[in-house]
Write an enzyme that holds these catalytic residues in place. Structure first.
Site, mmCIF file in Angstrom:
data_model
loop_
_atom_site.group_PDB
_atom_site.id
_atom_site.type_symbol
_atom_site.label_atom_id
_atom_site.label_comp_id
_atom_site.label_asym_id
_atom_site.label_seq_id
_atom_site.Cartn_x
_atom_site.Cartn_y
_atom_site.Cartn_z
ATOM 1 N N ASP A 87 0.834 -1.197 0.000
ATOM 2 C CA ASP A 87 0.000 0.000 0.000
ATOM 3 C C ASP A 87 0.870 1.249 0.000
ATOM 4 O O ASP A 87 1.998 1.241 0.523
ATOM 5 C CB ASP A 87 -0.877 0.041 1.258
ATOM 6 C CG ASP A 87 -1.875 -1.096 1.323
ATOM 7 O OD1 ASP A 87 -2.134 -1.721 0.274
ATOM 8 O OD2 ASP A 87 -2.392 -1.353 2.425
ATOM 9 N N VAL A 88 0.323 2.330 -0.527
ATOM 10 C CA VAL A 88 1.026 3.618 -0.498
ATOM 11 C C VAL A 88 1.396 3.989 0.936
ATOM 12 O O VAL A 88 2.486 4.503 1.200
ATOM 13 C CB VAL A 88 0.150 4.729 -1.132
ATOM 14 C CG1 VAL A 88 0.763 6.105 -0.886
ATOM 15 C CG2 VAL A 88 -0.018 4.491 -2.625
#
Length: 306
Positions: free
Chosen positions: A138-139
């Protein structure tokens, strides 16, 4: 959404081949959509492209689940650390705020763009913006991820992730104290019924298994060591929220924003600390490690002092 009934002529075919015939997509594109949880057969999310279809079954494909044709802009990204590099693969320590690859709606930096800007040559199949990508973070999650540089490495590593022979270890600081201190969460994950951008434990979701053990128990939070048996979108965040112990700093999945503010956290306390797998070129078992980023270390030190 593309919806089809399987015709007689495709009875018994693999779902990637059948879906390709019915939608006009390539088999590799269908396989990517399967991996993303975007293909359903009779209302059940398909987990493997090798699944066989039967006449009359209802096939549903979210054609836009994975963006295609996204522009890759080579640019070196501050904070990205190269942990290992050889002719087959590169292991990256990804900072928070960096995506694994470009996508529609994301204007920030990505690992793929950093590697292109730094002169790494990635020669694999797949869409340009996803070349070499065999896993994603995930970012808002930092830590280790491996990128394939050759087609051979890409094929072998993709299969290793599918076969669950890659050992992925995370550390997560969660609210409260999980009981028992060590356990396994086996709960299917799919799209949240009320929010397309969230995931949730849902009936008919993809099989998802998370193993955890307590490393440190503090007054307000617990530091966990987590092993993923599967690798679903937001898996750790969703499973921790499901047992009422969300990752500190993750209000999207129910964490207390007041605690995050006190700790100076602007993202979930979750870090991919170790990655182990059989090297596709040498056949040796290799292990890579990543220390905590400064923001997570500061937050943990504060929790220890409370």
């Amino acid at each position: 959404m593309s919806i089809h009934l399987v015709p007689d002529g495709l009875d018994g075919d693999r779902i990637d081949a059948a879906a390709a015939r019915m939608t006009g997509l390539s088999r590799s594109r269908v396989a990517e959509l399967v991996e993303a949880g975007a293909v359903q057969l009779d209302g059940v999310v398909v987990e493997k492209p090798s699944l066989r279809v039967r006449t009359g079954a209802m096939l549903e494909v979210e054609l836009d689940a994975i963006p295609s044709g996204v522009q890759v802009t080579p640019r070196e990204v501050e904070g990205v650390r190269i942990v290992h590099d050889d002719r087959d693969l590169v292991v990256v320590d990804k900072p928070v705020g960096v995506a694994a690859h470009p996508s529609v709606g994301w204007e920030g930096p990505s690992v793929v763009e950093h590697l292109a800007g730094a002169g790494f040559r990635i020669s694999t199949s797949g869409a340009p913006e996803r070349q070499g990508i065999v896993q994603r973070l995930d970012v808002g999650t930092s830590g280790l991820m491996v990128v394939a540089k050759s087609e051979h490495a890409y094929t072998v590593l993709k299969q290793a992730f599918r076969d669950r022979t890659v050992d992925k270890t995370y550390h997560a600081l969660v609210q409260g104290h999980p009981d028992p201190f060590q356990g396994t969460i086996d709960a299917p994950i799919g799209r949240h019924p009320g929010n397309d951008w969230k995931m949730a434990v849902v009936d008919g979701g993809r099989h998802s298994v998370t193993h955890y053990e307590t490393l440190e128990a503090h007054r307000a939070a617990t530091l966990l060591k987590i092993h993923l048996e599967t690798g679903r979108t937001h898996q750790i965040r969703v499973h921790m929220a499901a047992i009422k112990h969300p990752c500190v700093g993750d209000p999207t999945y129910g964490a207390d924003p007041v605690v995050a503010e006190k700790l100076g956290l602007k993202r979930q306390w979750l870090h991919a600390v170790e990655l182990s797998f059989t090297h596709p070129g040498t056949g040796e078992w290799v292990t890579f490690n990543s220390p905590y980023p400064d923001d997570l270390q500061r937050a943990l030190d504060l929790v220890r002092s409370w």
